[in-house]
Design a protein around this motif. Structure first.
Motif, PDB file in Angstrom:
ATOM      1  N   TRP A 323       0.825  -1.217   0.000  1.00  0.00           N
ATOM      2  CA  TRP A 323       0.000   0.000   0.000  1.00  0.00           C
ATOM      3  C   TRP A 323       0.856   1.264   0.000  1.00  0.00           C
ATOM      4  O   TRP A 323       0.475   2.287  -0.572  1.00  0.00           O
ATOM      5  N   PHE A 324       2.032   1.195   0.622  1.00  0.00           N
ATOM      6  CA  PHE A 324       2.868   2.394   0.710  1.00  0.00           C
ATOM      7  C   PHE A 324       3.539   2.720  -0.630  1.00  0.00           C
ATOM      8  O   PHE A 324       3.552   3.866  -1.081  1.00  0.00           O
ATOM      9  N   SER A 325       4.110   1.713  -1.269  1.00  0.00           N
ATOM     10  CA  SER A 325       4.895   1.963  -2.481  1.00  0.00           C
ATOM     11  C   SER A 325       4.066   1.945  -3.755  1.00  0.00           C
ATOM     12  O   SER A 325       4.548   2.382  -4.802  1.00  0.00           O
ATOM     13  N   ARG A 326       2.816   1.462  -3.709  1.00  0.00           N
ATOM     14  CA  ARG A 326       2.014   1.324  -4.929  1.00  0.00           C
ATOM     15  C   ARG A 326       1.875   2.625  -5.724  1.00  0.00           C
ATOM     16  O   ARG A 326       2.015   2.610  -6.950  1.00  0.00           O
ATOM     17  N   PRO A 327       1.622   3.787  -5.101  1.00  0.00           N
ATOM     18  CA  PRO A 327       1.493   5.017  -5.907  1.00  0.00           C
ATOM     19  C   PRO A 327       2.775   5.415  -6.631  1.00  0.00           C
ATOM     20  O   PRO A 327       2.717   6.103  -7.653  1.00  0.00           O
ATOM     21  N   PHE A 328       3.941   4.993  -6.116  1.00  0.00           N
ATOM     22  CA  PHE A 328       5.209   5.364  -6.743  1.00  0.00           C
ATOM     23  C   PHE A 328       5.497   4.537  -7.996  1.00  0.00           C
ATOM     24  O   PHE A 328       6.487   4.780  -8.679  1.00  0.00           O
ATOM     25  N   ARG A 329       4.604   3.598  -8.277  1.00  0.00           N
ATOM     26  CA  ARG A 329       4.751   2.792  -9.487  1.00  0.00           C
ATOM     27  C   ARG A 329       4.726   3.681 -10.735  1.00  0.00           C
ATOM     28  O   ARG A 329       5.346   3.366 -11.743  1.00  0.00           O
ATOM     29  N   MET A 330       4.014   4.799 -10.660  1.00  0.00           N
ATOM     30  CA  MET A 330       3.927   5.696 -11.816  1.00  0.00           C
ATOM     31  C   MET A 330       5.294   6.238 -12.210  1.00  0.00           C
ATOM     32  O   MET A 330       5.573   6.440 -13.401  1.00  0.00           O
ATOM     33  N   PHE A 331       6.181   6.472 -11.233  1.00  0.00           N
ATOM     34  CA  PHE A 331       7.518   6.964 -11.542  1.00  0.00           C
ATOM     35  C   PHE A 331       8.357   5.882 -12.231  1.00  0.00           C
ATOM     36  O   PHE A 331       9.113   6.164 -13.161  1.00  0.00           O
ATOM     37  N   VAL A 332       8.213   4.652 -11.758  1.00  0.00           N
ATOM     38  CA  VAL A 332       8.947   3.540 -12.362  1.00  0.00           C
ATOM     39  C   VAL A 332       8.472   3.324 -13.795  1.00  0.00           C
ATOM     40  O   VAL A 332       9.277   3.166 -14.720  1.00  0.00           O
ATOM     41  N   GLU A 333       7.158   3.336 -14.014  1.00  0.00           N
ATOM     42  CA  GLU A 333       6.608   3.125 -15.354  1.00  0.00           C
ATOM     43  C   GLU A 333       6.949   4.287 -16.277  1.00  0.00           C
ATOM     44  O   GLU A 333       7.030   4.112 -17.496  1.00  0.00           O
ATOM     45  N   MET A 334       7.167   5.468 -15.696  1.00  0.00           N
ATOM     46  CA  MET A 334       7.587   6.620 -16.500  1.00  0.00           C
ATOM     47  C   MET A 334       8.970   6.364 -17.102  1.00  0.00           C
ATOM     48  O   MET A 334       9.240   6.751 -18.246  1.00  0.00           O
ATOM     49  N   TYR A 335       9.828   5.713 -16.352  1.00  0.00           N
ATOM     50  CA  TYR A 335      11.177   5.383 -16.829  1.00  0.00           C
ATOM     51  C   TYR A 335      11.147   4.153 -17.723  1.00  0.00           C
ATOM     52  O   TYR A 335      11.856   4.083 -18.721  1.00  0.00           O
TER      53      TYR A 335
END
Length: 642
Positions: A323-335
């Motif tokens: 739940w904590f890291s799930r929103p940061f997935r957008m940054f990874v997918e951006m790269y």
């Protein structure tokens, strides 16, 4: 697991089950289909299913009718999707033909009204004229012209007094005058030429106008009123026609839309003879459920195998984060999405991004506001960036307690809470802050290199693991140089810097980095210098120079962390200095002080918050991702998402 475990599924079925299988397929949200072209292009005799779609045209015509007649056409869920397309198309065409017949009458009436309106607008300027159109138009030897000319040209008619024509003013306005003139048939061309030179604009009175102007106006208006009432009746007929058939039309539309989707999914069907197959990936936990569901159909078989069993296919990547890291997935997918066998850095990004942002934007009040705003946008608009903002706000709040800052005010924190642990703007704290920023960068770079070593070990890329600047040689060199510099600057008096230390821990790793390419060739059993030693030496020398600069630049790049801590504190100091100037004194708190403080906090939050967010993302991408992460995978997409 950050990356979900997948299985490769092969769904094989006979030709008569095309529609049934595709209907099930398009409703799956946990199955990633592979294009059939990957198989048809590599194996002779295989082809991609390509049936002519009979539903697309019907759907297009129904949607065109929906827009034209404002129909309440809805696509609803249907249990039975079987439909005789010929009967359905005939039914809709019959309804549309009846509506078109009514619409044709309506269009004729509207055209008549439009023509009448144009005539009425002209006759209203002649209503006071004592003329009879029937008597005038019945003349055999005279030519009658009705029209208008500029009022300022009326006086010019006196120059043509000798000409044979009769002129009558029907309605005189300030700019235009409605008038008529009469001449004989022989003189008409010459008289027409005269009036043309006076900018006479002729008005043609339609043949359906009879009697005097006021009588004609009455008749035309009554005719228009009757036509408008009848148009309302026609609209009611069209509405009744569609209301009586809307249920069946919705049924046809719903089935057509559903079956049309199956034709869009044909690109995933591989045809071989009388049979066909669909290949795709699903999570391990979903594979057996999908198999059981499809095998309920007659003659349908589903085979489950390892995701790497078919070398023609590259397994997609489906990320699974807490739940904590799930929103940061957008940054990874951006790269870029990690490949299926690679490492998912989302958890590391979540921790490091949150930590760095909070350190660079440490403030209790602004952190709380950032969390509240992020929560609002996440709940209201479903924005993942809002969820990221919640976590960043919490980190900023925590560091706000460290720096003793509440909306940029350290005095408020010190007076009501406690003595701040670390005040960035104190001169004696500047160097410790910058050293802490560099130390943070050093730790993150070492972690990045360690991840790269682990990943190459897992992939059995021995050359990259041992000799790369982001491998074991680079890690030993980097740590050794850092220890040597720290020993010199801090004065730890460690036995470092001797010939053996420099030779083994600094010089040897540099040589290994320099010779990485030929050593990798040697490990793979190839020629060490395939293009000659000279070409290798020239290229490798400059690459080594770039590697050394990169180590220095990457480390120094983290100085921006400390710089933004000072920048944030400095900007808030400016805000409160301006607030005190507006208030009229250092101890005065009035409306002006509060207003400037609020506007200043909003400005700093928006401007610096955005800049800090971008700078932290830059550190993630350029200083960390570039060392261990490739992002060359493809995302898991169900057929619904595609």
């Amino acid at each position: 697991m950050a990356i979900a475990k997948l299985k490769l599924l092969e769904i094989e079925f006979p030709a008569q089950q095309y529609d049934a299988v595709l209907l099930k397929l398009i409703n799956l949200d946990n199955f990633h289909p592979e294009p059939a072209s990957k198989f048809a292009d590599s194996v002779q005799g295989l082809s991609v299913l390509n049936r002519e779609n009979p539903y697309a045209d019907l759907i297009a015509r129904m949607e065109e009718a929906r827009d034209k007649y404002h129909l309440q056409l809805k696509c609803a869920d249907v249990d039975n999707v079987r439909m005789n397309i010929i009967q359905a198309d005939t039914f809709f065409c019959n309804v549309l033909e009846k509506a078109a017949q009514i619409e044709k009458v309506k269009e004729d009436l509207l055209a008549m009204i439009q023509e009448n309106e144009a005539t009425i607008s002209q006759l209203e300027h002649m209503i006071d004229a004592n003329i009879d159109f029937d008597r005038l138009f019945s003349c055999k030897y005279l030519q009658i012209r009705f029209g208008r000319l500029p009022t300022m040209n009326l006086d010019k008619l006196k120059y043509y007094g000798e000409q044979k024509f009769l002129f009558k003013v029907l309605h005189k306005g300030t700019k235009e005058t409605y008038c008529s003139y009469i001449s004989t048939a022989d003189n008409a061309p010459e008289i027409d030429n005269i009036f043309s030179s006076l900018y006479f604009e002729r008005i043609h009175i339609p043949e359906f106008v009879h009697g005097k102007p006021n009588e004609a106006l009455t008749v035309l208006k009554e005719e228009d009123d009757t036509a408008r009432r009848y148009i309302q009746v026609l609209d009611q007929r069209i509405e009744k026609l569609f209301n009586e058939n809307i249920t069946e039309m919705n049924h046809i539309y719903s089935i057509s839309k559903k079956l049309n989707e199956t034709y869009d999914a044909q690109k995933y069907v591989v045809v071989f003879g009388k049979n066909a197959a669909v290949y795709g990936f699903a999570e391990d936990k979903d594979a057996k459920k999908i198999k059981a569901d499809f095998e309920q159909l007659d003659d349908v078989k589903v085979e489950i195998s390892s995701p790497m069993s078919d070398s023609r296919l590259t397994p997609p990547t489906k990320l699974k984060n807490n739940w904590f890291s799930r929103p940061f997935r957008m940054f990874v997918e951006m790269y870029g999405v990690p490949s299926y066998t690679d490492f998912d850095p989302t958890n590391l990004v979540a921790i490091t991004y949150t930590f760095l942002f909070g350190m660079m934007f440490g403030d209790i009040g602004q952190g709380i506001v950032l969390s509240l705003v992020g929560y609002f946008f996440y709940k209201w608009k479903g924005m993942q960036l809002g969820a990221v903002g919640v976590r960043l706000g919490i980190s900023s709040t925590i560091f706000g307690f460290v720096f003793g800052s509440i909306f940029g005010n350290e005095d408020l924190f010190e007076h009501y809470i406690m003595e701040p642990m670390f005040i960035p703007m104190k001169s004696e704290n500047t160097m410790p802050l910058l050293m802490a920023a560099i130390a943070t960068g050093v730790i993150l770079i070492i972690i990045s290199i360690a991840f790269n070593i682990f990943l190459n070990l897992k992939k059995k890329h021995w050359g990259e693991m041992l000799f790369s600047q982001n491998g074991l040689a680079g890690l030993i060199f980097y740590i050794s140089v850092l220890l040597l510099v720290a020993n010199m600057l801090v004065g730890m008096n460690l036995p470092l810097g001797g010939p053996v230390y420099i030779a083994l821990l600094i010089a040897m790793p540099v040589v290994m980095i320099f010779l990485k390419e030929p050593l990798c060739h040697k490990l793979e059993g190839e020629k060490m210098f395939p293009h000659g030693f000279g070409a290798f030496f020239t290229e490798a020398f400059f690459e080594l120079f770039e590697v050394m600069l990169t180590f220095i630049a990457n480390t120094m790049s983290f100085l921006r962390v400390g710089g933004f801590v000072l920048s944030h504190a400095g900007m808030m100091m400016v805000v409160y200095t301006l607030a005190k100037m507006v208030a009229g004194g250092p101890e005065i708190i009035n409306f002006g002080y509060i207003l400037v403080a609020i506007i200043g906090n909003i400005f700093v939050m928006c401007l610096e918050g955005m800049i800090v967010g971008i700078q932290v993302l830059r550190l993630e991408f350029y200083e960390m991702f570039s060392r261990y992460y490739e992002g060359k995978g493809k995302p898991f997409q169900s057929i619904k998402e595609k």
